[in-house]
Motif scaffolding. Structure first.
Motif, PDB file in Angstrom:
ATOM      1  N   THR A  28       0.860  -1.180   0.000  1.00 51.26           N
ATOM      2  CA  THR A  28       0.000   0.000   0.000  1.00 51.26           C
ATOM      3  C   THR A  28       0.901   1.236   0.000  1.00 51.26           C
ATOM      4  N   PRO A  29       0.505   2.302  -0.691  1.00 53.61           N
ATOM      5  CA  PRO A  29       1.403   3.454  -0.851  1.00 53.61           C
ATOM      6  C   PRO A  29       1.578   4.237   0.439  1.00 53.61           C
ATOM      7  N   SER A  30       2.650   5.004   0.496  1.00 53.14           N
ATOM      8  CA  SER A  30       2.916   5.874   1.635  1.00 53.14           C
ATOM      9  C   SER A  30       1.956   7.060   1.605  1.00 53.14           C
ATOM     10  N   PHE A  31       1.045   7.097   2.564  1.00 49.53           N
ATOM     11  CA  PHE A  31       0.108   8.219   2.664  1.00 49.53           C
ATOM     12  C   PHE A  31       0.884   9.521   2.889  1.00 49.53           C
ATOM     13  N   GLY A  32       1.967   9.433   3.670  1.00 52.91           N
ATOM     14  CA  GLY A  32       2.769  10.618   3.956  1.00 52.91           C
ATOM     15  C   GLY A  32       3.387  11.224   2.707  1.00 52.91           C
ATOM     16  N   LEU A  33       3.914  10.376   1.805  1.00 53.50           N
ATOM     17  CA  LEU A  33       4.493  10.904   0.561  1.00 53.50           C
ATOM     18  C   LEU A  33       3.419  11.550  -0.310  1.00 53.50           C
ATOM     19  N   CYS A  34       2.226  10.958  -0.316  1.00 55.66           N
ATOM     20  CA  CYS A  34       1.127  11.553  -1.099  1.00 55.66           C
ATOM     21  C   CYS A  34       0.762  12.925  -0.548  1.00 55.66           C
ATOM     22  N   CYS A  35       0.825  13.077   0.775  1.00 54.68           N
ATOM     23  CA  CYS A  35       0.550  14.379   1.390  1.00 54.68           C
ATOM     24  C   CYS A  35       1.649  15.383   1.057  1.00 54.68           C
TER      25      CYS A  35
END
Length: 492
Positions: A28-35
């Protein structure tokens, strides 16, 4: 305009000759990087994201992905588990082009800022604690002055950097109190989203899956938990913002299941109630999973969560010994664990038990108590990780009092015993670990329940066959790779 690439390295160690099967890694992708990417874009920059694990990239392939963007800045998000892979990539980037500025952020550098920058010269600068505001200020200075800006960044709060050969820490930056002020995460920058991104075999009800983190900070004091990045101040997105993100994921990407990775998703009963009611009122067709703390649910909240699509709750149980729970500062009692797990089962929600083995004060007896608790309560599945005193945790500085600790960052992955409590050897502890896993899962009743759960799910058999195939291929390639290395050694 700066070209910025944000990288999430894999959590498993890279071996160029062995593919990385998704079944063995949470992709699952890094939510933090998306932010971070969304914040950069809102400020006029054009960021890219490289998710190495989801795209099943080797280190060489990841480097190729990064270099083809001709970046001015490469930013890595790394925990202690993935830090070594980030360091490998940063070194290769610097060997390719010294002028590319490399930034490291995440739990590891926040916990050990000066040590990280001092020992790893391939990183030019580290971002300590939350990254959105700090990264924007840093990017603006670099955009104006190029690599020379690294000599003029001391005024930016939240950095660790080098100045005249010395490692320096700038002043701390305050935490973002209103998370709703942040832009919608940039899921559109994830290559192949959502098809290439999924959690392990038994961690979701249906595909495609997305993950979210809807709160930051934790006021509790568990000594094994790293709170260095987000601190002790609990902050969260509002129910309206969260449901807006869910609607966006459902309508834009066809997401059917969401995993909330908050440590304290159920901490605010009013927010939880508002989220559930909005999902129900809007008739959003979604199932979801979350982590929850014992003592944060009730029969009423569980019934509402079930109605709103909650499929599974993961509880951090850690141990079946009250003495160990008290040492860990969990602030919970065994009878409370029993009560909340049974209430969740009664509400019709699946339950994952999260345990650890190899605690300080661990004994053969406490291991037996933990296994007895796991067997007695109606967990659907359990996960037993190996106790790891990560940098940034309260136990990290005192762990030597309780046994032997090998602080090798490369081995600190919760799958390796880097800490051996007094009274055990590593071999003995590993044997007890394997015995506990077998003791829980190799029971006719448990095997039957897992098979029934898979058979009831239309995609279950497909998932199981895919997992068997991936694991078989992985070990075949690993065996071939080992034979090749042996041949090369014998020839030399």
């Amino acid at each position: 305009m700066l070209r910025i690439v944000l990288v999430n390295p894999t959590y498993t160690a890279w071996d160029e000759s062995i593919p990385l099967p998704k079944t063995l890694e949470n992709t699952t992708p890094s939510f933090g990087l998306c932010c971070l990417a969304a914040t950069l874009r809102d400020n006029g920059f054009d960021p890219k994201i490289v998710e190495a694990g989801a795209l099943q990239l080797t280190s060489k392939q990841t480097l190729t992905y990064i270099i083809r963007e001709r970046p001015n800045i490469v930013g890595f998000r790394a925990s202690t588990v993935s830090f070594n892979n980030a360091a490998i990539l940063a070194k290769e980037i610097k060997e390719y082009e010294k002028g590319i500025i490399t930034i490291i952020g995440g739990p590891h550098v926040t916990a050990l800022p000066t040590e990280t920058i001092r020992e790893f010269p391939q990183f030019d600068v580290g971002i300590v604690e939350e990254g959105e505001e700090t990264l924007i200020e840093l990017a603006k200075v670099i955009n104006d002055k190029g690599i020379a800006a690294l000599n003029e960044i001391g005024h930016i709060r939240g950095l660790v950097f080098r100045h005249n050969g010395k490692v320096m820490l700038s002043a701390k930056r305050g935490y973002i109190k209103n998370l709703d002020s942040l832009p919608m995460p940039a899921w559109d920058l994830l290559e192949g989203f959502p098809e290439h991104y999924q959690p392990p075999l038994m961690s979701y009800k249906k595909l495609p899956v997305a993950s979210m983190v809807t709160s930051r900070g934790c006021p509790f004091q568990c000594i094994f938990c790293d709170r260095s990045v987000f601190g002790n101040l609990y902050r969260c997105y509002s129910a309206d913002y969260i449901v807006g993100m869910i609607e966006h994921l459902v309508t834009t990407y066809g997401i059917r299941h969401i995993i909330f990775y908050d440590d304290l998703f159920t901490a605010s009963s009013s927010r939880l109630k508002a989220i559930c009611n909005k999902i129900i009122d809007k008739r959003i067709d979604i199932t979801w999973s979350c982590d929850a703390r014992i003592n944060s649910v009730s029969p009423e909240s569980l019934a509402l969560m079930k109605k709103a699509g909650c499929w599974e709750i993961a509880y951090g149980i850690e141990s079946g010994s009250q003495e160990i729970l008290d040492l860990l500062a969990k602030g919970i009692k065994l009878e409370e664990i029993e009560r909340d797990v049974r209430l969740t089962h009664k509400a019709g929600i699946k339950i994952k038990g999260l345990f650890m083995m190899g605690h300080p004060l661990e004994t053969i007896q406490t291991i037996k108590e933990t296994l007895a608790l796991a067997k007695r309560l109606p967990f659907n599945i359990i996960n037993i990780s190996k106790f790891t005193p990560f940098p940034g945790t309260d136990i990290y500085k005192d762990i030597h009092k309780y046994g032997h600790f090998n602080p090798d960052w490369k081995r600190m992955n919760a799958n390796t015993f880097v800490f051996i409590p007094k009274g055990f050897t590593e071999k003995e502890l590993e044997w007890e670990y394997r015995k506990a896993i077998a003791g829980y899962y190799w029971r006719p009743q448990k095997i039957l329940s897992l098979l029934v759960a898979l058979l009831r799910d239309p995609s279950g058999i497909k998932r199981l066959l895919r997992a068997c195939y991936d694991i078989s291929i992985f070990f075949i390639f690993k065996g071939i790779s080992r034979l090749k290395r042996q041949e090369e050694v014998s020839r030399s």
